[in-house]
Design an enzyme around this catalytic site. Structure first.
Site, PDB file in Angstrom:
ATOM      1  N   GLU A 101      -3.458  38.991  11.235  1.00 39.82           N
ATOM      2  CA  GLU A 101      -3.509  38.305   9.938  1.00 39.82           C
ATOM      3  C   GLU A 101      -4.914  37.758   9.693  1.00 39.82           C
ATOM      4  OE1 GLU A 101      -0.607  35.205  10.228  1.00 39.82           O
ATOM      5  OE2 GLU A 101      -1.804  34.000  11.604  1.00 39.82           O
TER       6      GLU A 101
ATOM      7  N   ASP B   9      -6.878  27.164   8.061  1.00 43.36           N
ATOM      8  CA  ASP B   9      -7.286  28.313   7.252  1.00 43.36           C
ATOM      9  C   ASP B   9      -8.511  28.021   6.380  1.00 43.36           C
ATOM     10  OD1 ASP B   9      -4.860  29.221   8.312  1.00 43.36           O
ATOM     11  OD2 ASP B   9      -3.755  28.732   6.488  1.00 43.36           O
TER      12      ASP B   9
END
Length: 357
Positions: free
Chosen positions: A230, A54
């Protein structure tokens, strides 16, 4: 969904060891030797770090500030050159307190400079929950000029007025003088993840109801369980606004990037966004890039180039955990003004450093 499953199951007595590996330092908050090889000459190679799901990058005053998921704290790396990220000191700026609502599964931090202060948006849940049951979005505030210095204050948990909902991967953006939040969330009684948007009155307050912008619907978005959209990120270029998101479950090798294009003026109106029917960035076995996704964007040092940073696994079936490593590569623009990310570049391949480095 459990974004970083391997972090959540690490025994507490091993957590400091895992964090030391991610930080490249055995001392909390202290600089240590970079965990990867130093960039040499006019080139660099991917991955930038051996681990770092991420990845998020923000630029200010000649420096890049980089954050990745560690699972149990928030860490910032500061560097003048993205190609030398592995040499950047890693500073732990926040650790959760036991028995709080934001104690476990600390995921997807993003650092933003808004209204003269620094803010970190991150995902976390309470002790005693399973991997994802209590996940919410939170924000910290720091008034120091340098986000690696000074105190970080817990500001708020972000939710729509009168609502409390599961949410992860929150980001913020501005358009025509207004500020908005984007995140991945769920409807009551469902574990499917969708992309939502809300207006903001300040960096820590959502206003008005949330609007659903995207849900898994095309075949390439439906791999794995649960079904997932997402990691929303905004990319703006020459008056156009794109929402790049990650689709399919992170446990699959087919985790990929999708794209929404804003076609009307108001981003709070779902019909003003058009989803591309095909993914815009996918796995590429020849480059040892499985499940590429959860990205952010930055400009080269001299401002002339656009770069994407994302995570991927080196091998198939490595899933949602620590093996995901950050990689970066330059991208270009199509004639219609949309981004062209190309294919993931092979690990170990010498690449020209971002212009100006």
């Amino acid at each position: 969904m459990c974004q970083s499953m391997s972090f959540s199951v690490v025994p507490r007595y091993l957590a400091p060891v895992l964090l030391a590996v991610l930080l490249g330092s055995s001392a909390a908050g202290g600089p240590g030797p970079g965990p990867g090889p130093a960039a040499a000459g006019p080139t660099f190679t991917n991955p930038l770090l051996p681990s770092g799901p991420d990845p998020w990058v923000v630029q200010k005053d000649g420096f890049y500030y980089v954050m990745v998921t560690t699972g149990n704290s928030l860490v910032i790396r500061k560097t003048a050159k993205m190609s030398e990220l592995s040499q950047a000191p890693a500073t732990r700026v926040w650790s959760p307190q036991p028995q709080h609502e934001n104690t476990r599964n600390v995921w997807a931090p993003e650092l933003h400079f808004l209204d003269g202060k620094w803010y970190i948006y991150y995902t976390a849940g309470p002790d005693g929950q399973n991997c994802c049951g209590g996940q919410r979005s939170w924000v910290l505030e720091n008034a120091s000029p340098d986000p690696t210095q000074g105190p970080w204050v817990e500001k708020a948990r972000l939710a729509s007025p009168g609502a409390d909902f599961w949410s992860i991967d929150m980001t913020v953006f501005e358009l025509r003088g207004k500020r908005y939040a984007l995140w991945s969330g769920q409807e009551a009684g469902s574990d499917q993840q969708n992309i939502y948007i809300s207006a903001m009155s300040n960096p820590w307050t959502l206003t008005g109801p949330r609007t659903l912008l995207s849900k898994p619907e095309f075949e390439w978005e439906l791999n794995g369980t649960p079904k997932v959209n997402e990691g929303p990120e905004i990319l703006q270029h020459k008056g156009k606004t794109f929402l790049i998101f990650s689709a399919s479950h992170c446990s699959t090798d087919t985790y990929a990037l999708g794209q929404l294009t804003l076609t009307g003026r108001d981003p709070l109106v779902a019909s003003n966004w058009k989803k591309s029917p095909e993914p815009v960035f996918v796995n590429y076995a020849a480059s040892f890039a499985y499940g590429p996704g959860h990205n952010s964007f930055f400009k080269s040092k001299d401002g002339s180039q656009d770069w994407i940073i994302y995570h991927a696994n080196n091998n198939p079936r490595e899933g949602c955990g620590n093996p995901r490593s950050p990689r970066m590569q330059q991208f270009t623009w199509n004639r219609d003004g949309s981004p062209n990310f190309g294919k993931p570049v092979a690990t170990g391949k010498p690449l020209a450093r971002p212009a100006g480095e």
